[in-house]
Design a protein around this motif. Structure first.
Motif, mmCIF file in Angstrom:
data_model
loop_
_atom_site.group_PDB
_atom_site.id
_atom_site.type_symbol
_atom_site.label_atom_id
_atom_site.label_comp_id
_atom_site.label_asym_id
_atom_site.label_seq_id
_atom_site.Cartn_x
_atom_site.Cartn_y
_atom_site.Cartn_z
ATOM 1 N N SER A 274 98.818 23.011 60.338
ATOM 2 C CA SER A 274 99.753 22.154 61.068
ATOM 3 C C SER A 274 99.285 20.706 61.067
ATOM 4 O O SER A 274 100.082 19.786 60.872
ATOM 5 C CB SER A 274 99.897 22.647 62.506
ATOM 6 O OG SER A 274 100.403 23.946 62.524
ATOM 7 N N TYR B 121 105.165 23.839 68.631
ATOM 8 C CA TYR B 121 103.908 24.537 68.385
ATOM 9 C C TYR B 121 103.430 25.213 69.667
ATOM 10 O O TYR B 121 103.035 26.385 69.669
ATOM 11 C CB TYR B 121 102.856 23.541 67.881
ATOM 12 C CG TYR B 121 101.524 24.155 67.556
ATOM 13 C CD1 TYR B 121 101.248 24.600 66.270
ATOM 14 C CD2 TYR B 121 100.520 24.262 68.507
ATOM 15 C CE1 TYR B 121 100.023 25.155 65.954
ATOM 16 C CE2 TYR B 121 99.301 24.815 68.210
ATOM 17 C CZ TYR B 121 99.048 25.254 66.935
ATOM 18 O OH TYR B 121 97.843 25.812 66.634
ATOM 19 N N SER B 122 103.486 24.485 70.770
ATOM 20 C CA SER B 122 103.033 25.034 72.052
ATOM 21 C C SER B 122 103.899 26.211 72.486
ATOM 22 O O SER B 122 103.375 27.256 72.896
ATOM 23 C CB SER B 122 103.069 23.952 73.133
ATOM 24 O OG SER B 122 102.223 22.895 72.796
ATOM 25 N N LEU B 123 105.203 26.063 72.408
ATOM 26 C CA LEU B 123 106.104 27.141 72.826
ATOM 27 C C LEU B 123 105.945 28.394 71.958
ATOM 28 O O LEU B 123 105.918 29.515 72.477
ATOM 29 C CB LEU B 123 107.550 26.663 72.793
ATOM 30 C CG LEU B 123 107.936 25.653 73.872
ATOM 31 C CD1 LEU B 123 109.346 25.138 73.634
ATOM 32 C CD2 LEU B 123 107.822 26.276 75.245
ATOM 33 N N THR C 290 103.274 29.263 70.229
ATOM 34 C CA THR C 290 101.955 29.844 70.462
ATOM 35 C C THR C 290 101.937 30.625 71.774
ATOM 36 O O THR C 290 101.380 31.724 71.843
ATOM 37 C CB THR C 290 100.877 28.749 70.460
ATOM 38 O OG1 THR C 290 100.898 28.066 69.200
ATOM 39 C CG2 THR C 290 99.494 29.340 70.672
ATOM 40 N N ILE C 291 102.547 30.081 72.812
ATOM 41 C CA ILE C 291 102.619 30.789 74.091
ATOM 42 C C ILE C 291 103.411 32.085 73.938
ATOM 43 O O ILE C 291 103.004 33.145 74.436
ATOM 44 C CB ILE C 291 103.229 29.881 75.174
ATOM 45 C CG1 ILE C 291 102.246 28.771 75.538
ATOM 46 C CG2 ILE C 291 103.622 30.683 76.409
ATOM 47 C CD1 ILE C 291 102.859 27.666 76.374
ATOM 48 N N THR C 292 104.522 32.026 73.238
ATOM 49 C CA THR C 292 105.334 33.227 73.012
ATOM 50 C C THR C 292 104.541 34.270 72.230
ATOM 51 O O THR C 292 104.583 35.464 72.552
ATOM 52 C CB THR C 292 106.626 32.860 72.260
ATOM 53 O OG1 THR C 292 107.323 31.867 73.005
ATOM 54 C CG2 THR C 292 107.502 34.064 72.041
ATOM 55 N N THR D 54 104.211 30.877 62.069
ATOM 56 C CA THR D 54 104.027 31.716 63.252
ATOM 57 C C THR D 54 104.451 33.151 62.973
ATOM 58 O O THR D 54 103.765 34.095 63.373
ATOM 59 C CB THR D 54 104.813 31.139 64.443
ATOM 60 O OG1 THR D 54 104.331 29.830 64.726
ATOM 61 C CG2 THR D 54 104.663 32.012 65.672
ATOM 62 N N LYS E 260 96.242 28.231 61.545
ATOM 63 C CA LYS E 260 97.536 27.672 61.961
ATOM 64 C C LYS E 260 97.373 26.224 62.414
ATOM 65 O O LYS E 260 98.172 25.356 62.050
ATOM 66 C CB LYS E 260 98.106 28.531 63.088
ATOM 67 C CG LYS E 260 99.449 28.113 63.614
ATOM 68 C CD LYS E 260 99.894 29.108 64.693
ATOM 69 C CE LYS E 260 101.100 28.655 65.420
ATOM 70 N NZ LYS E 260 101.483 29.604 66.480
ATOM 71 N N LEU E 261 96.340 25.958 63.191
ATOM 72 C CA LEU E 261 96.091 24.602 63.673
ATOM 73 C C LEU E 261 95.757 23.649 62.526
ATOM 74 O O LEU E 261 96.293 22.533 62.455
ATOM 75 C CB LEU E 261 94.962 24.616 64.702
ATOM 76 C CG LEU E 261 94.596 23.273 65.315
ATOM 77 C CD1 LEU E 261 95.765 22.726 66.121
ATOM 78 C CD2 LEU E 261 93.372 23.412 66.186
ATOM 79 N N PHE F 28 104.595 19.155 68.480
ATOM 80 C CA PHE F 28 103.680 19.616 69.515
ATOM 81 C C PHE F 28 104.393 20.548 70.501
ATOM 82 O O PHE F 28 103.855 21.588 70.886
ATOM 83 C CB PHE F 28 103.058 18.438 70.257
ATOM 84 C CG PHE F 28 102.234 18.849 71.434
ATOM 85 C CD1 PHE F 28 101.002 19.448 71.249
ATOM 86 C CD2 PHE F 28 102.699 18.669 72.723
ATOM 87 C CE1 PHE F 28 100.237 19.859 72.340
ATOM 88 C CE2 PHE F 28 101.945 19.070 73.811
ATOM 89 C CZ PHE F 28 100.708 19.662 73.619
ATOM 90 N N LEU F 29 105.594 20.182 70.902
ATOM 91 C CA LEU F 29 106.342 21.021 71.839
ATOM 92 C C LEU F 29 106.679 22.383 71.224
ATOM 93 O O LEU F 29 106.502 23.427 71.860
ATOM 94 C CB LEU F 29 107.616 20.304 72.284
ATOM 95 C CG LEU F 29 107.405 19.070 73.155
ATOM 96 C CD1 LEU F 29 108.736 18.364 73.390
ATOM 97 C CD2 LEU F 29 106.744 19.441 74.460
#
Length: 93
Positions: free
Chosen positions: A49, A75-77, A79-81, A16, A45-46, A72-73
């Motif tokens: 991963s 990765y999601s956090l 990506t959102i950031t 990231t 990135k996807l 997953f958690l």
């Protein structure tokens, strides 16, 4: 917490940071091509991963469920950031 989780956490964090740096440079260089760079970076990135999770599933199948959910958690956090930081930069141009 299994070692595979920490390996995934380190991998996604470093990935990231590298992608974020690349996208900031891409936005400064040629803002018109930022969307293509952004989509390519997120796709890479996807795929990287998913490849890491596949390797972990083969090496440490007993801890795969815990590692995949945690991954997953995180990765999601991350990506959102990343999106929340990049959107204002794009809107300026």
């Amino acid at each position: 917490i299994p070692l595979s989780f920490w390996v995934c956490f380190s991998f996604i964090s470093l990935l990231t940071i590298v992608i974020h740096y690349f996208l900031i440079k891409a936005n400064k260089g040629r803002p018109a091509q930022f969307v293509a760079s952004f989509m390519g970076a997120l796709s890479a990135k996807l795929l990287l991963s998913a490849g890491l999770l596949l390797v972990i599933g083969l090496v440490d199948p007993d801890n795969l469920a815990f590692t995949a959910i945690g991954f997953f958690l995180i990765y999601s956090l991350l990506t959102i950031t990343e999106l929340r930081h990049l959107l204002p930069l794009v809107r300026q141009n």
